[in-house]
Design an enzyme around this catalytic site. Structure first.
Site, PDB file in Angstrom:
ATOM      1  N   PHE A  24       0.864  -1.192   0.000  1.00  0.00           N
ATOM      2  CA  PHE A  24       0.000   0.000   0.000  1.00  0.00           C
ATOM      3  C   PHE A  24       0.891   1.230   0.000  1.00  0.00           C
ATOM      4  O   PHE A  24       1.702   1.426   0.904  1.00  0.00           O
ATOM      5  CB  PHE A  24      -0.922   0.037   1.229  1.00  0.00           C
ATOM      6  CG  PHE A  24      -1.796   1.259   1.231  1.00  0.00           C
ATOM      7  CD1 PHE A  24      -3.004   1.268   0.548  1.00  0.00           C
ATOM      8  CD2 PHE A  24      -1.397   2.427   1.872  1.00  0.00           C
ATOM      9  CE1 PHE A  24      -3.803   2.416   0.526  1.00  0.00           C
ATOM     10  CE2 PHE A  24      -2.183   3.573   1.841  1.00  0.00           C
ATOM     11  CZ  PHE A  24      -3.391   3.560   1.171  1.00  0.00           C
ATOM     12  N   ASP A  69       9.279   2.723   1.590  1.00  0.00           N
ATOM     13  CA  ASP A  69       8.145   3.508   2.063  1.00  0.00           C
ATOM     14  C   ASP A  69       8.054   3.289   3.574  1.00  0.00           C
ATOM     15  O   ASP A  69       7.590   2.248   4.033  1.00  0.00           O
ATOM     16  CB  ASP A  69       6.875   3.036   1.341  1.00  0.00           C
ATOM     17  CG  ASP A  69       5.611   3.733   1.837  1.00  0.00           C
ATOM     18  OD1 ASP A  69       5.665   4.397   2.904  1.00  0.00           O
ATOM     19  OD2 ASP A  69       4.573   3.600   1.168  1.00  0.00           O
ATOM     20  N   LYS A  96       2.796  10.263   8.034  1.00  0.00           N
ATOM     21  CA  LYS A  96       2.051   9.893   9.251  1.00  0.00           C
ATOM     22  C   LYS A  96       2.554  10.527  10.557  1.00  0.00           C
ATOM     23  O   LYS A  96       2.068  11.570  10.946  1.00  0.00           O
ATOM     24  CB  LYS A  96       1.962   8.361   9.360  1.00  0.00           C
ATOM     25  CG  LYS A  96       0.981   7.783   8.337  1.00  0.00           C
ATOM     26  CD  LYS A  96       0.546   6.365   8.659  1.00  0.00           C
ATOM     27  CE  LYS A  96      -0.688   5.939   7.872  1.00  0.00           C
ATOM     28  NZ  LYS A  96      -0.436   5.328   6.585  1.00  0.00           N
TER      29      LYS A  96
HETATM   30  C1  PLP Z   1      -0.689   5.568   5.141  1.00  0.00           C
HETATM   31  C2  PLP Z   1       0.319   5.126   4.158  1.00  0.00           C
HETATM   32  C3  PLP Z   1       0.506   5.800   2.941  1.00  0.00           C
HETATM   33  C4  PLP Z   1      -0.379   6.933   2.507  1.00  0.00           C
HETATM   34  O1  PLP Z   1      -0.296   8.022   3.345  1.00  0.00           O
HETATM   35  P1  PLP Z   1      -1.395   9.214   3.217  1.00  0.00           P
HETATM   36  O2  PLP Z   1      -0.896  10.262   4.145  1.00  0.00           O
HETATM   37  O3  PLP Z   1      -2.710   8.621   3.616  1.00  0.00           O
HETATM   38  O4  PLP Z   1      -1.401   9.648   1.801  1.00  0.00           O
HETATM   39  C5  PLP Z   1       1.520   5.372   2.113  1.00  0.00           C
HETATM   40  N1  PLP Z   1       2.316   4.338   2.448  1.00  0.00           N
HETATM   41  C6  PLP Z   1       2.164   3.676   3.608  1.00  0.00           C
HETATM   42  C7  PLP Z   1       3.076   2.554   3.935  1.00  0.00           C
HETATM   43  C8  PLP Z   1       1.153   4.029   4.494  1.00  0.00           C
HETATM   44  O5  PLP Z   1       0.986   3.334   5.622  1.00  0.00           O
END
Ligand code: PLP
Length: 386
Positions: free
Chosen positions: A132, A216, A245
């Site tokens: 994701f 990520d 986050k």
């Molecule tokens: C939450 C998340 C995203 C997306 O972040 P947003 O601030 O909602 O755009 C991308 N990568 C990972 C691993 C995430 O947990």
């Protein structure tokens, strides 16, 4: 306004993309939340790993209060001290390259994707099953989940999704590859740690083919796994990482952090954002980063995580526990709905958790959680399934 009135406003005026729980939170402090009826909750979701420092951490609140009355926005046509100081702190805490500020996790990954393409024009991006990376078109194209992608086809071309196996990765990565993008622990996928073997083969393949290895760390970063960044525990150093986050201590900010090799790939005019790196969010992030970098806090996260995972594994309805530090997933026995369990935990036990799949629970409390609060959360879960 009553909860019923809020729900009416939502039905009439809010695009129905979210399935909200029937609770209105009005205040938070540390690991605790209070609803509009005065009920107290234990927050073991932390706004989806945003409140790593806890709700309304006094240092974040003080920094924001000071900055909000001084200067909130200038655009990136000018200098502000919080942005330059935060860039230095982020670089020195991780890959020792340079920083591009954004406003969210998806945007951080968009920046990383553009950077990889800029470094190798026309190159492909390899991503993993269950990943994701966000909801914008580029990040969504890197998120190989049928339900999320299909309604929005055609997606951005140039993405290849492969199973999480070294041989599958080896087949997909070649001279045409610009980047391999992955989460060291797949958060939204259900807290699925990637194997050391897969990570080191990704590193080796990227080196061999001149591709960028991008982690990520939007969910795994900021101390969540017991080190400031999850890559520190893998033995693999990426060429760039993305964070968001928890970076802002509750305020919206994200960043792409490069290593030295990719630090000067972007040129003036290649990318930009009006809001990004504003002094208000950067002042908050400077405090959050400093709090989450504390070696004593990080050591506690690792120890608390082990205590938590052990206690969860002894619950009768839990069949497996995954994760690292305070990024924890619990697999429920067949027939136990994690979605229903999370809903009941909220309403019956005042415990905030969420489900990442039909039988997977996700638990990620603020990093300042106490042993007693961990034990209490496990007790509340035990009471749900007698
Ligand atoms: C939450 C998340 C995203 C997306 O972040 P947003 O601030 O909602 O755009 C991308 N990568 C990972 C691993 C995430 O947990």
């Amino acid at each position: 306004m009553s909860l019923e009135q809020l729900r009416e406003l939502e039905r009439a005026y809010v695009v129905p993309t979210y399935v909200r729980n029937a609770v209105e939170f009005v205040r938070g402090e540390g690991v605790l939340l209070w609803d509009s009826e005065g009920n107290e909750y234990l927050d073991f979701l932390a706004g989806i790993s945003v409140l790593n420092v806890g709700h309304c951490h006094p240092r974040v609140v003080a920094a924001v209060r000071e900055q909000v009355g001084r200067l909130t926005h200038t655009s990136n046509l000018y200098y502000t001290e919080p942005a330059m100081r935060l860039a230095k702190a982020l670089s020195e805490s991780s890959l020792r390259g340079k920083v591009f500020f954004v406003n969210s996790g998806a945007e951080a990954n968009e920046a990383a994707l553009k950077l990889a393409r800029r470094a190798k024009p026309g190159g492909e991006v390899v991503v993993l099953h269950d990943a994701f990376h966000g909801r914008t078109f580029g990040a969504l194209s890197a998120t190989p989940q049928e339900a999320k992608q299909a309604p929005f086809a055609p997606l951005v071309p140039g993405f290849v999704a492969v199973p999480k196996q070294p041989d599958a990765l080896a087949q997909a990565v070649g001279p045409q590859t610009a980047a391999v993008l992955l989460e060291p622990i797949q958060g939204e996928g259900g807290v699925l740690p990637l194997s050391e073997e897969l990570l080191s083969s990704a590193r080796e393949l990227c080196d061999r083919h001149g591709a960028a290895l991008i982690f990520d760390e939007v969910q795994t970063g900021m101390g969540r796994t017991g080190t400031l960044w999850a890559y520190e525990q893998t033995g693999v150093v990426p060429d760039a990482l993305t964070t968001a986050k928890a970076l802002g201590g509750g305020l919206p900010i994200g960043a792409l952090v490069t290593g030295p090799r990719l630090a000067d790939v972007f040129r003036a005019g290649d990318h930009g954002s009006t809001f990004a790196g504003g002094p208000l969010v950067c002042a908050a992030a400077l405090e959050a980063l400093s709090i989450c970098s504390d070696p004593q806090l990080l050591e506690r996260v690792a120890a608390l995580g082990e205590r938590f995972m052990h206690a969860l594994s002894e619950l009768p309805f839990v069949t497996a526990v995954r994760g690292r530090g305070l990024l924890v997933g619990a697999e429920c026995a067949a027939g136990v709905s994690a979605v229903e369990l999370a809903r009941r935990a909220l309403h019956e036990q005042r415990l905030v958790i969420n489900a990442t799949g039909p039988t997977s629970l996700r638990l990620e409390p603020p990093l300042i959680v106490t042993e007693a609060q961990i034990d209490e959360a496990v007790e509340r879960l035990r009471r749900l399934v007698p």
